[in-house]
Design a protein around this motif. Sequence first.
Motif, mmCIF file in Angstrom:
data_model
loop_
_atom_site.group_PDB
_atom_site.id
_atom_site.type_symbol
_atom_site.label_atom_id
_atom_site.label_comp_id
_atom_site.label_asym_id
_atom_site.label_seq_id
_atom_site.Cartn_x
_atom_site.Cartn_y
_atom_site.Cartn_z
ATOM 1 N N LEU A 142 0.832 -1.203 0.000
ATOM 2 C CA LEU A 142 0.000 0.000 0.000
ATOM 3 C C LEU A 142 0.865 1.251 0.000
ATOM 4 N N ALA A 143 0.274 2.336 -0.481
ATOM 5 C CA ALA A 143 0.962 3.630 -0.497
ATOM 6 C C ALA A 143 1.021 4.202 0.918
ATOM 7 N N LEU A 144 1.960 5.127 1.096
ATOM 8 C CA LEU A 144 2.164 5.741 2.416
ATOM 9 C C LEU A 144 0.868 6.332 2.981
ATOM 10 N N GLU A 145 0.150 7.065 2.156
ATOM 11 C CA GLU A 145 -1.071 7.729 2.625
ATOM 12 C C GLU A 145 -2.150 6.711 3.014
ATOM 13 N N GLU A 146 -2.197 5.614 2.277
ATOM 14 C CA GLU A 146 -3.193 4.583 2.599
ATOM 15 C C GLU A 146 -2.876 3.933 3.946
ATOM 16 N N ILE A 147 -1.611 3.713 4.191
ATOM 17 C CA ILE A 147 -1.222 3.103 5.469
ATOM 18 C C ILE A 147 -1.548 4.060 6.615
ATOM 19 N N ALA A 148 -1.281 5.347 6.388
ATOM 20 C CA ALA A 148 -1.607 6.339 7.414
ATOM 21 C C ALA A 148 -3.106 6.324 7.713
ATOM 22 N N ALA A 149 -3.915 6.158 6.657
ATOM 23 C CA ALA A 149 -5.374 6.121 6.853
ATOM 24 C C ALA A 149 -5.778 4.886 7.650
#
Lengths: 182, 219
Positions: A142-149
């Motif tokens: 997953l992309a960084l932003e998706e993991i943060a979400a």
Amino acid sequence: MEELIRRIANRDEAALTELHHAMRKRIVAFAMQRLDDPYLSEEVMLETLFEVWNHASRFAGQSQVSTWILGIARHKTLDKLRAPRSPWMDDLESAHLEIASNEADNVDRLVAGERAAILENCIKKLTHLQRECMNLVFYQELALEEIAAIQACPVNTVKTRLFHARGNLRECMQSNGHGERA
Amino acid sequence: MIPSGMKANDWQHFQEMLPWYVNGTLGAGARQEMLHLLATYPECAAELKLLESLAKEIRDQPLPLNDERGLDRLMAMVRAQTDGKLSVIGSANVARRPDAPERKESRQLPVFGIAATVLIALTAAFIVQFLHNEDPATLRPLGAAEISGNREVIQATFRATASEAQIRGLLSTVGAEIVSGPGAIGVYVLRVPNGRVDSAMLELQQATGLVDSATLLAK
């Protein structure tokens, strides 16, 4: 994948079957990072897909489908961590661990090798959030932003979490004589 | 260690973003920056190789469960919900959704049904335990039953299409009693008397219309 969700929202069982094939291993692997229990992880997978079946129409398309599903899986996993554990699960797991341990001894020697076993042990020594983060990056891709979400934190926290996880992993591997590749 | 000639900030940025370069989710601009650093500094390329190796090992780690039983159970849950019957073996916990107010009313009966089923099962188990237990002082409820002992223990799962009556009939035939279960994924732990485990295993494995799997766990 979004088409699958649309079909599921229309109660298409074949679409749910396809989603199960696409996401089953990913959800179980993800839940294992926090639960470390194959039975509970399988349960999380079932509950997650059942939730998707019942609430597919709620998917707003603001994230990738896999991100949305893993977010549901994370809630289910946390529910499991909060729930009391059945005593029979411990007994059953002990019996299985004994069998798995015997099998692992043989398999490690013959096939996987010492390094894989050490890596597995080193990953287990990471914090739950670090393990989860590693899984989201390298297994779920997953992309960084998706993991943060999914982890409900700022992107910088994810970066720091993974940075420390890699450091800890490297240190653990080195202390076990396998530092040259991790 | 920071590669010679590289700024500390660039090295830190490279280290932080490398995992997402490896998993292929960086945007075009960020990817271009990484490619530049990788081409310029051999240490960066070495770091990339390490992380790619680690990523591969993580992806290749085997999962402890790898079969299709889950799909049968999932579809059984879906159909039970469609039919208004939630008392599918092992799915009660999964099907319970207190956070879904729009279906709350329609789930009242199934929830009571599940509670009644559990109560009946516990009562029956208590009676069976009472009748078979040689030492009343060691009487314990079903959920706390011990696996260890001088009997032999089998783990079994049954097909989603198997009814409770069919399962009970089969267990009676093979001489097995339920120690615990079903779990949410349908796992039962069974116990058979000394010396009967081989025949019980054989009979369970032959009942392919009802039994999904049967594994000897302990003696």
